[in-house]
Design an enzyme around this catalytic site. Sequence first.
Site, PDB file in Angstrom:
ATOM      1  CD1 TRP A 101      46.110  44.766  35.723  1.00 44.24           C
ATOM      2  CD2 TRP A 101      44.654  43.280  36.520  1.00 44.24           C
ATOM      3  NE1 TRP A 101      44.925  44.974  35.081  1.00 44.24           N
ATOM      4  CE2 TRP A 101      44.004  44.070  35.536  1.00 44.24           C
ATOM      5  CE3 TRP A 101      43.930  42.279  37.161  1.00 44.24           C
ATOM      6  CZ2 TRP A 101      42.661  43.898  35.189  1.00 44.24           C
ATOM      7  CZ3 TRP A 101      42.581  42.093  36.817  1.00 44.24           C
ATOM      8  CH2 TRP A 101      41.973  42.892  35.849  1.00 44.24           C
ATOM      9  CG  ASP A 171      50.489  39.713  34.973  1.00 41.59           C
ATOM     10  OD1 ASP A 171      50.616  39.631  33.742  1.00 41.59           O
ATOM     11  OD2 ASP A 171      49.403  39.992  35.528  1.00 41.59           O
ATOM     12  CE  LYS A 195      46.053  42.964  29.974  1.00 41.71           C
ATOM     13  NZ  LYS A 195      44.882  43.846  29.890  1.00 41.71           N
TER      14      LYS A 195
END
Length: 360
Positions: A101, A171, A195
């Site tokens: 990511w 993030d 999540k």
Amino acid sequence: MGRVYNFSAGPAVLPEEVLKEAADEMLDYQGTGMSVMEMSHRGATFQKILHTAEADLRELMGIPDCYKVLFLQGGASLQFAMLPMNLMKNRSADFILTGQWSKKAYQEASKYGKANVIASSEDRTFSYIPDCRDLPVSKDADYVYICENNTIYGTKYKELPDTKGKILVADVSSCFLSEPVDVTKYGVLYGGVQKNIGPAGVVIVIIREDLITDDVLPGTPTMMKYQTHADAGSLYNTPPAYGIYICGKVFQWLKRKGGLAVMKAYNEKKAAILYEYLDQSRMFHGTVEKKDRSLMNVPFVTGDPELDARFVKEAEAAGLVSLKGHRTVGGMRASIYNAMPIEGVEALTRFMKKFEEENG
């Protein structure tokens, strides 16, 4: 079939309390005669849901007044472009690559300016966090970017990098609300909620007010400006209303549990059960350096792909689902977010012991 133990990396397990509350309110939310799914986002009822959710999040995280909280769409992936569009004043940003990511964020930012890789753990399949105490931070960098918890690879920053005065952007998708955090150490922290907080479709951005300006890259769409959403209180367009409603319920659930310090202790206890077993097992092995292990995502392997596949299949039959690891790591991965009860981790380790005895 009863409820399974869902170890999915996301969309992931949610608190049963929250799901039951939402089920009770599905057809009639607090006497309105309609579902939250059906009501106008401009109406007083939803406005109260939104404002309460923001207030509860601010309380949980200790978010200062000089930071805006934005409930947006597009997931974390849209932020990969939105961040450089809004923050790359010098057309330069530094990236620490610790997984898929952060790498994707780096690649996206490269379209808007000079993206510099100042540290990386790709040399060992992202199985550790690089030393970030003395980084070669670029003089003209507008910000330094990290992915704080790496869902795929199971690593977590235990200390934030020294950005040498540059804005830190993080993030935090897969560690959001798993432990206390000092918001003032970040210029921006954001995460997709699917999540650890709510259903897919919402991304929460916490951004310092001085970083919200009209001075954005030429051609930046109106919807991609933080200023647009900050000025409209996250209601510039129709927001992901039902997702925000569930997030709000999770915030209240966390408050009832005692807050983020209590949640961190619970998460440490859960993770210890699994890691302690992995450390003594002759069949299963963790893939991450011990000092960098995540409390949220635990990848492990047997070293035999056929045995891994059999384990995943038999575990699912036993009600332990979504344990297949990411293709870049192989093996298995147990995501043990806030809502995963300790009983689920205990059930997993019991099954692992049994599988090891039968196949060892």
